[in-house]
Structures are given as C-alpha cells and as structure tokens.
Write a protein that holds these residues in place. Structure first.
Motif, PDB file in Angstrom:
ATOM      1  N   GLU A 313       0.884  -1.172   0.000  1.00 16.69           N
ATOM      2  CA  GLU A 313       0.000   0.000   0.000  1.00 16.69           C
ATOM      3  C   GLU A 313       0.914   1.212   0.000  1.00 16.69           C
ATOM      4  OE1 GLU A 313      -3.149   0.140  -0.118  1.00 16.69           O
ATOM      5  OE2 GLU A 313      -3.883  -1.827   0.518  1.00 16.69           O
ATOM      6  N   GLY A 314       0.359   2.383  -0.262  1.00 12.74           N
ATOM      7  CA  GLY A 314       1.173   3.591  -0.235  1.00 12.74           C
ATOM      8  C   GLY A 314       2.206   3.563  -1.345  1.00 12.74           C
ATOM      9  N   ALA A 315       3.304   4.298  -1.147  1.00 12.59           N
ATOM     10  CA  ALA A 315       4.333   4.368  -2.192  1.00 12.59           C
ATOM     11  C   ALA A 315       5.200   3.117  -2.130  1.00 12.59           C
ATOM     12  CB  ALA A 315       5.180   5.611  -1.982  1.00 12.59           C
ATOM     13  N   GLN A 316       5.439   2.528  -3.292  1.00 16.98           N
ATOM     14  CA  GLN A 316       6.195   1.272  -3.354  1.00 16.98           C
ATOM     15  C   GLN A 316       7.256   1.293  -4.425  1.00 16.98           C
ATOM     16  OE1 GLN A 316       3.339  -2.149  -3.282  1.00 16.98           O
ATOM     17  NE2 GLN A 316       1.910  -0.438  -3.123  1.00 16.98           N
ATOM     18  N   GLY A 317       7.662   2.497  -4.823  1.00 18.87           N
ATOM     19  CA  GLY A 317       8.635   2.617  -5.903  1.00 18.87           C
ATOM     20  C   GLY A 317       9.991   2.019  -5.587  1.00 18.87           C
ATOM     21  N   GLY A 318      10.298   1.751  -4.332  1.00 13.21           N
ATOM     22  CA  GLY A 318      11.607   1.205  -3.977  1.00 13.21           C
ATOM     23  C   GLY A 318      11.494   0.315  -2.765  1.00 13.21           C
ATOM     24  N   VAL A 319      12.639   0.010  -2.150  1.00 14.00           N
ATOM     25  CA  VAL A 319      12.623  -0.875  -0.985  1.00 14.00           C
ATOM     26  C   VAL A 319      12.012  -0.164   0.220  1.00 14.00           C
ATOM     27  CG1 VAL A 319      14.526  -2.378  -1.637  1.00 14.00           C
ATOM     28  CG2 VAL A 319      15.043  -0.241  -0.460  1.00 14.00           C
ATOM     29  N   TRP A 320      11.361  -0.941   1.076  1.00  6.14           N
ATOM     30  CA  TRP A 320      10.840  -0.409   2.336  1.00  6.14           C
ATOM     31  C   TRP A 320      11.899  -0.652   3.412  1.00  6.14           C
ATOM     32  CZ3 TRP A 320       4.983  -0.673   3.781  1.00  6.14           C
ATOM     33  CH2 TRP A 320       4.236  -0.066   2.758  1.00  6.14           C
ATOM     34  N   GLU A 321      12.242   0.414   4.147  1.00  5.23           N
ATOM     35  CA  GLU A 321      13.311   0.316   5.135  1.00  5.23           C
ATOM     36  C   GLU A 321      12.926   1.075   6.399  1.00  5.23           C
ATOM     37  OE1 GLU A 321      17.228   0.057   2.358  1.00  5.23           O
ATOM     38  OE2 GLU A 321      16.571   2.096   2.723  1.00  5.23           O
ATOM     39  N   CYS A 322      13.677   0.842   7.446  1.00  4.90           N
ATOM     40  CA  CYS A 322      13.629   1.638   8.687  1.00  4.90           C
ATOM     41  C   CYS A 322      12.207   2.002   9.139  1.00  4.90           C
ATOM     42  CB  CYS A 322      14.421   2.923   8.517  1.00  4.90           C
ATOM     43  SG  CYS A 322      16.111   2.673   7.992  1.00  4.90           S
ATOM     44  N   GLU A 329      -1.809  11.289  20.154  1.00  4.28           N
ATOM     45  CA  GLU A 329      -3.217  11.611  20.413  1.00  4.28           C
ATOM     46  C   GLU A 329      -3.706  12.710  19.504  1.00  4.28           C
ATOM     47  OE1 GLU A 329      -4.615  12.326  24.293  1.00  4.28           O
ATOM     48  OE2 GLU A 329      -4.183  10.270  24.908  1.00  4.28           O
ATOM     49  N   ILE A 330      -4.953  12.617  19.109  1.00  2.00           N
ATOM     50  CA  ILE A 330      -5.590  13.728  18.402  1.00  2.00           C
ATOM     51  C   ILE A 330      -7.023  13.832  18.901  1.00  2.00           C
ATOM     52  CG2 ILE A 330      -5.990  12.230  16.357  1.00  2.00           C
ATOM     53  CD1 ILE A 330      -5.876  14.970  14.761  1.00  2.00           C
ATOM     54  N   ASN A 331      -7.383  14.997  19.365  1.00  2.00           N
ATOM     55  CA  ASN A 331      -8.723  15.243  19.938  1.00  2.00           C
ATOM     56  C   ASN A 331      -9.101  14.162  20.954  1.00  2.00           C
ATOM     57  OD1 ASN A 331      -8.786  17.298  18.046  1.00  2.00           O
ATOM     58  ND2 ASN A 331      -9.860  16.037  16.532  1.00  2.00           N
ATOM     59  N   GLY A 332      -8.161  13.825  21.816  1.00  2.00           N
ATOM     60  CA  GLY A 332      -8.451  12.842  22.862  1.00  2.00           C
ATOM     61  C   GLY A 332      -8.468  11.400  22.370  1.00  2.00           C
ATOM     62  N   ARG A 333      -8.204  11.200  21.088  1.00  2.61           N
ATOM     63  CA  ARG A 333      -8.205   9.834  20.535  1.00  2.61           C
ATOM     64  C   ARG A 333      -6.780   9.384  20.292  1.00  2.61           C
ATOM     65  NH1 ARG A 333     -10.805  10.300  15.145  1.00  2.61           N
ATOM     66  NH2 ARG A 333     -10.329   8.107  14.690  1.00  2.61           N
ATOM     67  N   LYS A 334      -6.535   8.090  20.494  1.00  2.00           N
ATOM     68  CA  LYS A 334      -5.196   7.564  20.228  1.00  2.00           C
ATOM     69  C   LYS A 334      -5.160   6.992  18.807  1.00  2.00           C
ATOM     70  CE  LYS A 334      -2.486   3.840  22.249  1.00  2.00           C
ATOM     71  NZ  LYS A 334      -2.288   3.150  23.526  1.00  2.00           N
ATOM     72  N   LYS A 335      -4.192   7.456  18.025  1.00  2.00           N
ATOM     73  CA  LYS A 335      -3.988   6.872  16.693  1.00  2.00           C
ATOM     74  C   LYS A 335      -2.540   6.396  16.619  1.00  2.00           C
ATOM     75  CE  LYS A 335      -6.585   6.738  13.753  1.00  2.00           C
ATOM     76  NZ  LYS A 335      -7.662   5.727  13.524  1.00  2.00           N
ATOM     77  N   TRP A 336      -2.293   5.408  15.782  1.00  2.00           N
ATOM     78  CA  TRP A 336      -0.934   4.888  15.619  1.00  2.00           C
ATOM     79  C   TRP A 336      -0.333   5.401  14.314  1.00  2.00           C
ATOM     80  CZ3 TRP A 336       1.800   1.758  19.087  1.00  2.00           C
ATOM     81  CH2 TRP A 336       1.083   1.392  20.229  1.00  2.00           C
ATOM     82  N   VAL A 337       0.934   5.752  14.379  1.00  2.00           N
ATOM     83  CA  VAL A 337       1.643   6.256  13.202  1.00  2.00           C
ATOM     84  C   VAL A 337       2.696   5.217  12.827  1.00  2.00           C
ATOM     85  CG1 VAL A 337       3.059   8.122  12.268  1.00  2.00           C
ATOM     86  CG2 VAL A 337       1.381   8.611  14.069  1.00  2.00           C
ATOM     87  N   LEU A 338       2.645   4.751  11.588  1.00  2.00           N
ATOM     88  CA  LEU A 338       3.666   3.818  11.085  1.00  2.00           C
ATOM     89  C   LEU A 338       4.553   4.582  10.101  1.00  2.00           C
ATOM     90  CD1 LEU A 338       4.780   0.896  10.763  1.00  2.00           C
ATOM     91  CD2 LEU A 338       3.130   0.592   8.904  1.00  2.00           C
ATOM     92  N   LEU A 339       5.802   4.785  10.482  1.00  2.00           N
ATOM     93  CA  LEU A 339       6.752   5.420   9.558  1.00  2.00           C
ATOM     94  C   LEU A 339       7.377   4.330   8.704  1.00  2.00           C
ATOM     95  CD1 LEU A 339       8.860   7.901  11.779  1.00  2.00           C
ATOM     96  CD2 LEU A 339       6.729   8.345  10.540  1.00  2.00           C
ATOM     97  N   VAL A 340       7.474   4.594   7.408  1.00  2.00           N
ATOM     98  CA  VAL A 340       8.116   3.653   6.490  1.00  2.00           C
ATOM     99  C   VAL A 340       9.019   4.462   5.572  1.00  2.00           C
ATOM    100  CG1 VAL A 340       7.772   1.995   4.628  1.00  2.00           C
ATOM    101  CG2 VAL A 340       6.130   2.092   6.495  1.00  2.00           C
ATOM    102  N   ASN A 341      10.298   4.191   5.630  1.00  2.00           N
ATOM    103  CA  ASN A 341      11.218   4.893   4.739  1.00  2.00           C
ATOM    104  C   ASN A 341      11.316   4.115   3.440  1.00  2.00           C
ATOM    105  OD1 ASN A 341      12.494   7.297   6.314  1.00  2.00           O
ATOM    106  ND2 ASN A 341      12.221   5.646   7.802  1.00  2.00           N
ATOM    107  N   LEU A 342      11.383   4.868   2.344  1.00  6.23           N
ATOM    108  CA  LEU A 342      11.256   4.266   1.014  1.00  6.23           C
ATOM    109  C   LEU A 342      12.373   4.774   0.113  1.00  6.23           C
ATOM    110  CD1 LEU A 342       9.151   2.980  -1.189  1.00  6.23           C
ATOM    111  CD2 LEU A 342       8.597   5.377  -1.593  1.00  6.23           C
ATOM    112  N   ASN A 343      13.056   3.843  -0.553  1.00  9.53           N
ATOM    113  CA  ASN A 343      14.131   4.272  -1.463  1.00  9.53           C
ATOM    114  C   ASN A 343      14.304   3.307  -2.632  1.00  9.53           C
ATOM    115  OD1 ASN A 343      16.613   5.723  -2.273  1.00  9.53           O
ATOM    116  ND2 ASN A 343      17.532   3.751  -1.784  1.00  9.53           N
TER     117      ASN A 343
END
Ligand code: FRU
Length: 606
Positions: A313-322, A329-343
């Motif tokens: 999903e998302g950008a897949q033009g290169g390898v997924w790393e790191c 939190e946003i407006n009292g709600r907990k959300k999860w952030v997945l960082l994916v470095n792409l090269n």
C-alpha cells in the motif's frame, strides 16, 4: 614540507633494505605481488593513519594480530593522491604483532605500479588524529560524524537526561562501507559529544540499522532497565541480532545465540517497543523487497513470533526500510503512526519518509482509508534530503522526537564534502493534526531546544507589503551566515509570493507560495554547486495544508542545508544546498499584493 624533506633524506638509506620501500613513521611495507602488500606496524602510537583517496576502489584489509585474523575491513587506499586519512585504533593491540594484509583492487599491471601508490609514503603510526572541523560545507549545528561516512540515525534512546544517538557509520572512509554503529550523546539535542564506537562488525556481518530501548521489566534477563539493542547483521544475507549494554550504551555485549531471527528473504532494521498491555515486545521489521512491514511479538527479544504484515500500500517505488510505530493523540483519541522509509520512489526522486495513520492491536496494524476507501500515501517531509527517519525510545514528557538522515541515496556519496559525508536533520517533535480534507496528518516542528541556538535578533517583528518590486533584508554574516528566519504570509487574490535567498554571485534559492493550489515550493536549481549529480538540481513542492491564502515559514539555514517548516509544523521540507558563498540577503515579492508579517531573523551561535 617537513615530512617531504624527511622522506627525501631517508630515501637513499632505504633503497636495498629488506623492505625496499619508503614508508611513513612506525611501519614497514612489503610488497608481495601486484595487488598484495603487507604493512607491519613497528612503532608505538594510538592510531595507524590510513591514507584515503575518495575516488578509487576499496582495498580489502585483513588485520592480523599475532598472526590471527582480528577483523576485515575495506579502505579506499590512496593511489595517486591523499585526500584525507582515517585512523585505525591500534591501542588495544599494544605489545602484539600488528600486520595489515592488504589486497588492493586497483587494476594494477605491475609491481612497479603497486610500489608507486601514494598510500605507502603516507601510512603512519601516530598518537593523534586531527578531527578539526574545517570543511566549508560541514554543518555548524547539525549532528555529523567527526569523520567518515554516515547514513541512518538508529538505536536512539533517552535515559537520565541524555539523548543517545547511534548511526550507520563507516569509520574508514567517506562512502558507504564497513557498517558500524557510531555513537553520540547530547543533553540538549543540539550539542553532541562523540563517543567510542557503539557496535562493531563481527563474524555475522556488518551492523545495519536497528533500535534500542530500556528493558524496564527485565524481560530479557539482562537486568532491569538494561539498554537492549536489536540490529541487522548483514553479510551475504540479512539476519536479526540482539545485544545489551551494561554501561549505559557506551558499548554492547552481543547475545551469543545470535542471530535471533532469520527469514528466507531480505528483512532489516528491527524497531521495537515494550507493549505494556500485552506484556510483550512489538518488533517491526522491514521486509524490504516485498514492500511491507512485518509485525512480530516477543516475550524476551530472543524468541520471535511473526504475527502479521502490512504493506503493498502507499508508495512502493523502492525498498521499504527503517520502520517505526508509535501512538499519538488527536482530539483525545489515540492513533498509531507507522513510519516507512522508502528508497527510491520519493515524491521528488530517490529517498523519502512516508507514513500511515491507523490502529494497532498489538499484532496487526490497520491503516485508515480516505473518503474514497483507499489508503492514502502521506509524506513526512517534502524535501529531497530527509530519510531513514525514526524516533527516540523512552523520550521524556511524552515527547515523540524524531531525527532523519539529511541526504538522499541518489547522490549522498557524491556531495562536495570530503573528510566526512552527511549530517542528520534537526531533531523534530511529532504531533497529529486534521487537514482541510478531514484526514489525519503528521506535523513536525523543530524541537524546542533549537531556540538555544539563537544569538541575536537581526530583524524582529517586521511587517512588509510584498509587491512586484522586491523588499530585501540583509542576512547575518556571523558564522558563515547560519541563521533562523520566520514569517507569516498572507496573499490576496491568489497571487503568488516569492521569497528569495541569494548571494552576491547570484546563487539563489527561490521559495514560492502559491495560494491558488495551497502549495509551497523550494527551487534549488540555482542554489550553488550541483554538478556532482544530475539528480541534485530540483524543485520540491509541498501542500501547505491551509486553504485561506495564508501560510507561514520557519527556516533554519546551516552551511549546506535549509530546513523549512510551517510554524505549526503542518509541512516540513528539508533540502541540501551548496552555495559557493553564504546567502547574504532575503527578499520578498509578489505577483499581486501580499502581506509578510512577523518577520524575524536570528543569527545563530557557533
Ligand atoms: C537505509 C538502509 C537500511 C540499512 C542501512 C545500511 O538507508 O539501507 O535499510 O539498515 O541503510 O547502512
């Protein structure tokens, strides 16, 4: 000069000696063939200084201590000129026989050529290694290695007031090689102390990226609050390894049972956190070529269970790393952030950091979809030089603090620096905000500690009407013009606003705010030196995430970089620039009528 004279005087004496070659202090050189040379250390000192030529092939060096192979590493040993030297620490081997068995890879055709190589005269034993910061483009206030190549920041953790930063480091040259964890620490995220090497290569391979955390429950048995590290051992294949430190990150003890996790396919850069809810570790691993992140659980970091994968999903033009995963939190709600470095595959070519917002139940990550039911691609920074971004573990005050590598794999090895290559971005605080489209986005602002960099307010609170004719202000000249600039922009009737940084030799960066499509662009095509790579000249563009003809700019200029943020962090844009002279003025103009308010310019401390 002294040195040349010394060699000239010594030369006649050495001809016909057992070794038959000139050599620097404390070494004897014996040529064994066209590509094979022995260097014996016969002098006392802390370092063996190895002369490097940046643009030749690596020589393979086997370091033999009393005839036993201690380690193998690669150095671009100088062929026709010495660009700089790198130190091999020989102090631990004092009193032993130290021999370097060197296999050059120089396309030589005769032993004569081998003998002529520039390195043999310059290789020497010394008690000192000069790390003075004298390169024109070496940043003043960004973290860099003292010497050598650096890529990803990794293994960062915070404890007792100290921010630990490890990084992918080549201690033997300024291009990628010999991956080792370098180590720096800071109490303010701005001033960094350089520490002894963190983790060195071993029989399983070199040490690729990974993470550290405090083992608060002694789950690993290494002790309560022990610093634990996961990293990728990289040789013919990639495997995951474990280590811990019992001296607060100064050095690491590798787990004898390594590797702790293997797969049949390429996977790397383990990133972990202790999950209080499940009483297990969560580990994210980049399944690089499959463009997915693997989610793994472990009770003790020694036995790993693969739970799920998220990707394709998302950008897949290169390898997924790191990867990195954390809640905000946003407006009292907990959300999860997945960082994916792409090269490669970043929005302007090469490397970039994308992220996904979603939910995480301890085993599975589920990404939020947009109005059309798709998982959107989101970028953390819209410049060309922001990569391998991950966050600190155990940061205080609920902070989520990130740092990235300020370069791009397209040209990182070719940028016009020599004795060191690459710096890290300023540390940044992450938070969530809701965009005008109702989507949740990640905001990055420079960490509050950066305020300590300020020296003098050169311009403060100035308001300007920007019209066709530009209004200009002089930039500070102290410390090679490094400075911090901020202002608000308000454009009437969709007119573009131009902000130009320039020097006397007409090198310039042009920032264009376009209220018609709510974007801000950074043009570095005429910024200075750019002929080292066709991928370097570029215009990068970011959405401003505003819709009312208004945006803001908060800019940090160092000797070879410009980081630009919205004041509230809604956009971030990091770009390298190599001006032959520092930019000396900033000017504001507009195609129509625009207001620039609250202009502040600060000179920064050295
Ligand atoms: C990212 C990366 C990582 C790897 C490291 C090797 O820039 O390719 O995936 O661990 O660099 O130095």
């Amino acid at each position: 000069m002294m040195k040349i004279m010394k060699y000239m005087l010594m030369a006649p004496l050495m001809v016909g000696s057992a070794f038959g070659m000139l050599a620097g202090d404390g070494v004897k050189v014996e040529h064994l063939g066209v590509n094979n040379t022995l260097v014996r250390v016969d002098g006392d000192g802390k370092y063996l200084l190895l002369p490097v030529q940046d643009d030749v092939a690596d020589a393979k060096v086997n370091l033999l201590i009393d005839g036993k192979l201690e380690r193998t590493f690669y150095v671009r040993l100088a062929k026709s000129k010495v660009d700089f030297t790198v130190p091999l620490n020989i102090e631990p081997y004092k009193g032993h026989n130290i021999v370097l068995d060197i296999n050059a890879n120089h396309d030589r055709s005769s032993i004569r050529e081998a003998k002529d190589a520039a390195c043999w005269n310059a290789i020497e034993v010394s008690d000192t290694f000069d790390v003075s910061n004298r390169e024109k483009f070496r940043p003043v206030y960004h973290h860099t290695p003292q010497w050598g190549w650096m890529n990803d920041p990794n293994g960062m953790y915070y404890r007792d007031g100290v921010w630990h930063l490890y990084y992918q480091w080549n201690p033997f040259g300024s291009k990628w090689q010999n991956m080792t964890w370098g180590h720096s620490t800071s109490t303010d995220l701005i001033n960094w102390d350089h520490k002894a090497v963190g983790i060195e290569p071993d029989g399983l391979g070199t040490i690729f990226s990974g993470s550290c955390a405090l083992d608060k429950t002694n789950s690993t048995g290494f002790g309560k609050d022990a610093v634990v590290a996961l990293y990728t051992s990289a040789a013919a294949s990639q495997m995951q390894s474990l280590a811990h430190s019992d001296n607060d990150g100064e050095s690491f003890i590798k787990y004898p049972g390594n590797p702790v996790f293997t797969l049949e396919t390429e996977a790397r850069d383990p990133n972990m956190f202790w999950n209080e809810k499940t009483k297990q570790w969560n580990i994210m691993l980049a399944h690089a070529l499959e463009h997915e992140i693997l989610f793994i659980t472990s009770p003790d970091l020694k036995t790993w269970t693969l739970q799920s994968a998220f990707g394709k999903e998302g950008a897949q033009g290169g390898v997924w790393e790191c990867p990195d995963l954390f809640p905000l939190e946003i407006n009292g709600r907990k959300k999860w952030v997945l960082l994916v470095n792409l090269n490669p595959g970043g929005p302007f070519g090469g490397s970039a950091t994308q992220y996904f917002i979603g939910d995480f139940d301890g085993r599975n990550f589920t990404a939020d979809t947009d109005g059309s039911g798709k998982i959107p691609t989101k970028w953390m920074d819209y410049g060309k030089d922001h990569y391998a971004t991950v966050t600190w573990s155990d940061a205080p005050d609920n902070r989520r603090t990130a740092i990235g590598w300020m370069s791009n794999w397209q040209y990182a090895a070719d940028v016009p620096t020599m004795q060191f290559r690459s710096a890290n971005t300023l540390p940044r605080e992450l938070s969530l905000f809701e965009g005008t489209d109702g989507e949740i986005y990640l905001a990055s602002t420079p960490s509050p500690e950066t305020i300590r960099l300020r020296d003098m307010a050169v311009v403060k609170g100035k308001n300007i009407n920007a019209r066709k004719k530009a209004s200009s202000f002089r930039l500070p000249t102290a410390n090679d013009g490094i400075c911090e600039i901020s202002f608000d922009i308000e454009s009437k009737s969709d007119a573009k606003v131009f902000v130009t940084l320039s020097n006397k030799i007409n090198e310039k960066v042009v920032v264009t705010y376009n209220p018609a499509d709510n974007t801000i662009a950074f043009d570095r095509t005429q910024a200075g030196i750019s002929d080292f790579s066709q991928d370097f000249p570029a215009v990068t563009v970011s959405p401003t995430f505003t819709g009312d003809g208004k945006t803001s700019v908060h800019m940090f200029i160092d000797r070879s970089s410009i980081e630009m943020f919205a004041k509230d962090g809604k956009y971030a844009m990091t770009n390298l620039v190599f001006p032959n002279e520092p930019y000396s003025s900033i000017s504001f103009s507009s195609e129509g009528n625009a207001k620039i308010s609250n202009l502040e310019i600060y000179s920064l401390k050295n």
